[in-house]
Design a protein around this motif. Structure first.
Motif, short mmCIF file in Angstrom:
data_model
loop_
_atom_site.label_atom_id
_atom_site.label_comp_id
_atom_site.label_asym_id
_atom_site.label_seq_id
_atom_site.Cartn_x
_atom_site.Cartn_y
_atom_site.Cartn_z
N ASP A 47 0.82 -1.21 0.00
CA ASP A 47 0.00 0.00 0.00
C ASP A 47 0.86 1.26 0.00
N VAL A 48 1.96 1.23 0.73
CA VAL A 48 2.86 2.38 0.76
C VAL A 48 3.46 2.62 -0.63
N ILE A 49 3.84 1.54 -1.30
CA ILE A 49 4.39 1.66 -2.66
C ILE A 49 3.33 2.23 -3.60
N GLN A 50 2.11 1.68 -3.52
CA GLN A 50 1.03 2.19 -4.37
C GLN A 50 0.73 3.66 -4.07
N HIS A 51 0.80 4.02 -2.80
CA HIS A 51 0.56 5.41 -2.40
C HIS A 51 1.56 6.33 -3.09
N GLN A 52 2.83 5.93 -3.09
CA GLN A 52 3.86 6.73 -3.74
C GLN A 52 3.68 6.78 -5.25
N ILE A 53 3.33 5.64 -5.84
CA ILE A 53 3.07 5.61 -7.28
C ILE A 53 1.93 6.58 -7.61
N HIS A 54 0.86 6.53 -6.79
CA HIS A 54 -0.29 7.41 -7.00
C HIS A 54 0.14 8.89 -6.94
N ASN A 55 0.92 9.24 -5.92
CA ASN A 55 1.35 10.63 -5.78
C ASN A 55 2.20 11.09 -6.96
N TYR A 56 3.21 10.31 -7.31
CA TYR A 56 4.12 10.74 -8.37
C TYR A 56 3.48 10.69 -9.76
N ALA A 57 2.64 9.70 -9.99
CA ALA A 57 1.92 9.66 -11.27
C ALA A 57 0.97 10.84 -11.37
N GLY A 58 0.35 11.23 -10.26
CA GLY A 58 -0.54 12.39 -10.25
C GLY A 58 0.21 13.68 -10.57
N ILE A 59 1.38 13.83 -10.00
CA ILE A 59 2.21 15.00 -10.31
C ILE A 59 2.58 15.00 -11.79
N ALA A 60 2.94 13.84 -12.31
CA ALA A 60 3.30 13.73 -13.74
C ALA A 60 2.11 14.08 -14.62
N ALA A 112 -3.54 17.77 -1.07
CA ALA A 112 -3.93 16.75 -0.10
C ALA A 112 -2.72 15.96 0.41
N SER A 113 -1.76 15.71 -0.47
CA SER A 113 -0.59 14.91 -0.08
C SER A 113 0.42 15.69 0.74
N TYR A 114 0.58 16.97 0.44
CA TYR A 114 1.69 17.69 1.04
C TYR A 114 1.31 18.87 1.94
N PHE A 115 0.05 19.31 1.90
CA PHE A 115 -0.30 20.50 2.68
C PHE A 115 -1.54 20.33 3.55
N TRP A 116 -2.65 19.86 2.98
CA TRP A 116 -3.90 19.82 3.73
C TRP A 116 -4.74 18.64 3.27
N PHE A 117 -4.80 17.60 4.11
CA PHE A 117 -5.52 16.39 3.75
C PHE A 117 -7.02 16.63 3.67
N GLY A 118 -7.52 17.72 4.25
CA GLY A 118 -8.95 18.02 4.25
C GLY A 118 -9.56 18.19 2.87
N ILE A 119 -8.74 18.47 1.88
CA ILE A 119 -9.27 18.63 0.52
C ILE A 119 -9.50 17.28 -0.15
N GLY A 120 -9.14 16.20 0.55
CA GLY A 120 -9.24 14.86 -0.01
C GLY A 120 -10.62 14.48 -0.52
N SER A 121 -11.69 14.91 0.17
CA SER A 121 -13.04 14.55 -0.29
C SER A 121 -13.35 15.20 -1.64
N PHE A 122 -12.83 16.40 -1.87
CA PHE A 122 -13.02 17.04 -3.18
C PHE A 122 -12.20 16.32 -4.25
N HIS A 123 -11.04 15.80 -3.84
CA HIS A 123 -10.19 15.04 -4.74
C HIS A 123 -10.91 13.76 -5.18
N VAL A 124 -11.57 13.11 -4.25
CA VAL A 124 -12.35 11.90 -4.58
C VAL A 124 -13.49 12.26 -5.53
N LEU A 125 -14.19 13.35 -5.25
CA LEU A 125 -15.27 13.81 -6.13
C LEU A 125 -14.72 14.10 -7.53
#
Length: 164
Positions: A47-60, A112-125
């Motif tokens: 899960d940690v590996i997938q989390h990192q893949i998700h973050n870096y692929a999102g930035i890309a 959500a990843s680096y500053f404020w996790f509270g925006i996560g619900s909007f990210h899911v939407l």
């Protein structure tokens, strides 16, 4: 002959097309990782590996989409859609909705990843909005290919010729 996209636009399009499914496949790891940490447990290493893949692929994806939008706005050689009728206007609106949704999604994921996790619900939407746009995009591509039998999809596969 139908105008075509440049090789750079085509490469950027398909790079994003490859990365977006990765985001959906790895997205569940975010909740599992954070849930484990909040429960005082060690998250699953996969899960940690997938989390990192998700973050870096999102930035890309965000960077690639900004590059695509920049090319579309400033590169005089990039295909420009002239909105002649309602279908053309709808196509143009859908493309810019894609740009806006994907760039906003990448920005929200970064926040959500680096500053404020509270925006996560909007990210899911946002992921659901993009999934809806993607379904419409694929349906439109299929319509152009199988019903209208035009060269619309070919423009995103075969680059335009460069002048010699």
């Amino acid at each position: 002959m139908t105008p075509r996209y440049s090789l750079s636009q085509i490469v950027l399009h398909w790079a994003v097309a490859v990365l977006v499914p990765i985001q959906y496949w790895t997205g569940g790891s975010i909740e599992r990782t954070h849930h484990a940490v909040h429960m005082g447990l060690s998250p699953d290493p996969w899960d940690v590996i997938q989390h990192q893949i998700h973050n870096y692929a999102g930035i890309a994806i965000g960077a690639l989409m900004v590059a695509r939008l920049t090319l579309r706005i400033f590169d005089r050689g990039v295909l420009r859609i002239s909105a002649r009728g309602p279908v053309d206007r709808l196509a143009q609106a859908m493309h810019f909705a894609f740009y806006a949704a994907v760039i906003a999604q990448a920005a929200m994921g970064f926040v959500a990843s680096y500053f404020w996790f509270g925006i996560g619900s909007f990210h899911v939407l946002g992921s659901r909005v993009i999934l809806g746009l993607l379904a419409l995009h694929i349906a439109a591509a299929a319509w152009h290919t199988f019903v209208w039998r035009d060269e619309t999809v070919d423009r995103m596969i075969i680059p335009r010729r460069t002048s010699s």
